[in-house]
Design a protein around this motif. Structure first.
Motif, PDB file in Angstrom:
ATOM      1  N   LYS A  90       4.617  -0.168 -11.928  1.00  0.00           N
ATOM      2  CA  LYS A  90       4.295   0.132 -10.770  1.00  0.00           C
ATOM      3  C   LYS A  90       2.777   0.014 -10.546  1.00  0.00           C
ATOM      4  CE  LYS A  90       4.871   3.618  -7.335  1.00  0.00           C
ATOM      5  NZ  LYS A  90       5.359   5.167  -6.956  1.00  0.00           N
ATOM      6  N   ALA A  91       2.012   0.414 -11.459  1.00  0.00           N
ATOM      7  CA  ALA A  91       0.428   0.484 -11.252  1.00  0.00           C
ATOM      8  C   ALA A  91       0.023  -1.345 -11.296  1.00  0.00           C
ATOM      9  CB  ALA A  91      -0.210   1.022 -12.476  1.00  0.00           C
ATOM     10  N   LYS A 150       2.120  -3.438 -10.012  1.00  0.00           N
ATOM     11  CA  LYS A 150       2.802  -4.026  -9.221  1.00  0.00           C
ATOM     12  C   LYS A 150       3.695  -5.496  -9.612  1.00  0.00           C
ATOM     13  CE  LYS A 150       0.047  -2.168  -5.579  1.00  0.00           C
ATOM     14  NZ  LYS A 150      -1.043  -2.252  -4.401  1.00  0.00           N
ATOM     15  N   SER A 202       0.769  -1.236  -0.029  1.00  0.00           N
ATOM     16  CA  SER A 202      -0.203  -0.087   0.070  1.00  0.00           C
ATOM     17  C   SER A 202       0.783   1.168   0.039  1.00  0.00           C
ATOM     18  CB  SER A 202      -0.815   0.058   1.046  1.00  0.00           C
ATOM     19  OG  SER A 202      -0.101   0.085   2.290  1.00  0.00           O
ATOM     20  N   GLU A 203       2.072   1.184   0.018  1.00  0.00           N
ATOM     21  CA  GLU A 203       3.196   2.233   0.254  1.00  0.00           C
ATOM     22  C   GLU A 203       3.423   2.747  -1.471  1.00  0.00           C
ATOM     23  OE1 GLU A 203       5.822   1.000   3.964  1.00  0.00           O
ATOM     24  OE2 GLU A 203       6.350   0.466   1.926  1.00  0.00           O
ATOM     25  N   SER A 204       3.812   3.993  -1.553  1.00  0.00           N
ATOM     26  CA  SER A 204       3.903   4.519  -2.870  1.00  0.00           C
ATOM     27  C   SER A 204       5.468   4.616  -3.199  1.00  0.00           C
ATOM     28  CB  SER A 204       3.407   5.966  -3.020  1.00  0.00           C
ATOM     29  OG  SER A 204       3.966   6.855  -1.826  1.00  0.00           O
ATOM     30  N   ASP A 205       6.299   4.679  -2.016  1.00  0.00           N
ATOM     31  CA  ASP A 205       7.591   4.682  -2.397  1.00  0.00           C
ATOM     32  C   ASP A 205       8.517   3.405  -1.717  1.00  0.00           C
ATOM     33  OD1 ASP A 205      10.254   7.042  -1.696  1.00  0.00           O
ATOM     34  OD2 ASP A 205      10.050   5.424  -3.298  1.00  0.00           O
ATOM     35  N   TYR A 235      10.145   5.422  -6.928  1.00  0.00           N
ATOM     36  CA  TYR A 235       9.653   6.641  -7.615  1.00  0.00           C
ATOM     37  C   TYR A 235      10.290   7.075  -8.942  1.00  0.00           C
ATOM     38  CZ  TYR A 235      14.496   8.305  -5.957  1.00  0.00           C
ATOM     39  OH  TYR A 235      15.732   8.164  -5.628  1.00  0.00           O
TER      40      TYR A 235
END
Lengths: 115, 116
Positions: free
Chosen positions: B70-71, B73, B28-31, B54
């Motif tokens: 990234k989207a 995963k 659930s993290e973005s970085d 990032y």
């Protein structure tokens, strides 16, 4: 090759014996880790340390203990070895002053067989 | 909690050919950071390549490159011009960038065989 060492490389020992697996690194890394890995399988974190006198248990329940009295040394001790402890134990360290410096360096491992 | 999944227990590739190893993760993290580690038989585990979440640009290291989505995963490793020395277990790993978090999460590994 990274400057991280583990001794012994191989150990065969009887049930009930106390053993200490040694891990040393000469890179001045703050963070050190112990993983348990069965042959050809995934790594399970059992202990880690983010500096002298700081240790934490990992995700895998373990009957072992660790200490971090010096930056370069992170020994793992089993008070009473059992056949279920038979596995490979990998030690790793990272510089980790910033996340940008995060690269784990692994030792060669200790293969433990408990009879 | 974060998880890392490697769905290919074993892969084979002909020498000089290209192979792609798959890795998916859940967070659930973005970085965060993603890694591929190589463990040759009876030798030390070493870092192959690292990707910072990032950064949109895919990391490359000589014959090794990643496809970072990234989207989705997804974090696959492509090995070009495969060599016999590439034969090893390959582990995908995740590392949070959250302050105070020092743990790596490893996948179950993919055993790569290189055929002469």
């Amino acid at each position: 090759e990274a400057d991280i060492y583990q001794t012994p490389r191989y150990l065969v020992i009887g049930t009930g014996k106390k053993i200490t697996l040694e891990c040393s690194q000469t890179m001045g890394h703050d963070k050190m880790y112990w993983y348990q890995q069965d042959p050809g399988m995934e790594l399970h974190l059992i202990h880690y340390s983010y500096g002298v006198n700081s240790t934490e248990k990992g995700d895998l329940s373990s009957e072992s203990t660790v200490s971090r009295i010096r930056t370069e040394h992170f020994p793992l001790t089993l008070e009473s070895a059992r056949p279920s402890h038979t596995s490979q134990y990998l030690c790793a360290s990272t510089q980790g002053a910033t996340v940008l410096q995060e690269t784990q360096y692994f030792g060669p491992g200790t293969r433990l067989l408990v009879l | 909690a974060q998880t890392v999944t490697q769905s290919q227990p074993e892969m084979s590739v002909q020498e000089a050919e290209t192979v792609t190893l798959s890795c998916t993760y859940d967070t659930s993290e973005s970085d965060y950071y993603l890694f591929w580690y190589k463990q040759p038989p009876s030798r030390q585990m070493i870092l192959v390549i690292r990707q910072e979440a990032y950064k949109q640009q895919n990391a490359t290291e000589n014959r090794f490159s990643v496809n970072f989505q990234k989207a989705a995963k997804s974090f696959s490793l492509k090995i070009s011009d495969s060599q016999l020395g590439d034969a090893a277990m390959y582990f995908c790993a995740y590392r949070s960038t959250s302050s105070g978090t020092y743990k790596y999460i490893f996948g179950t590994g993919t055993r790569l065989k290189v055929l002469a």
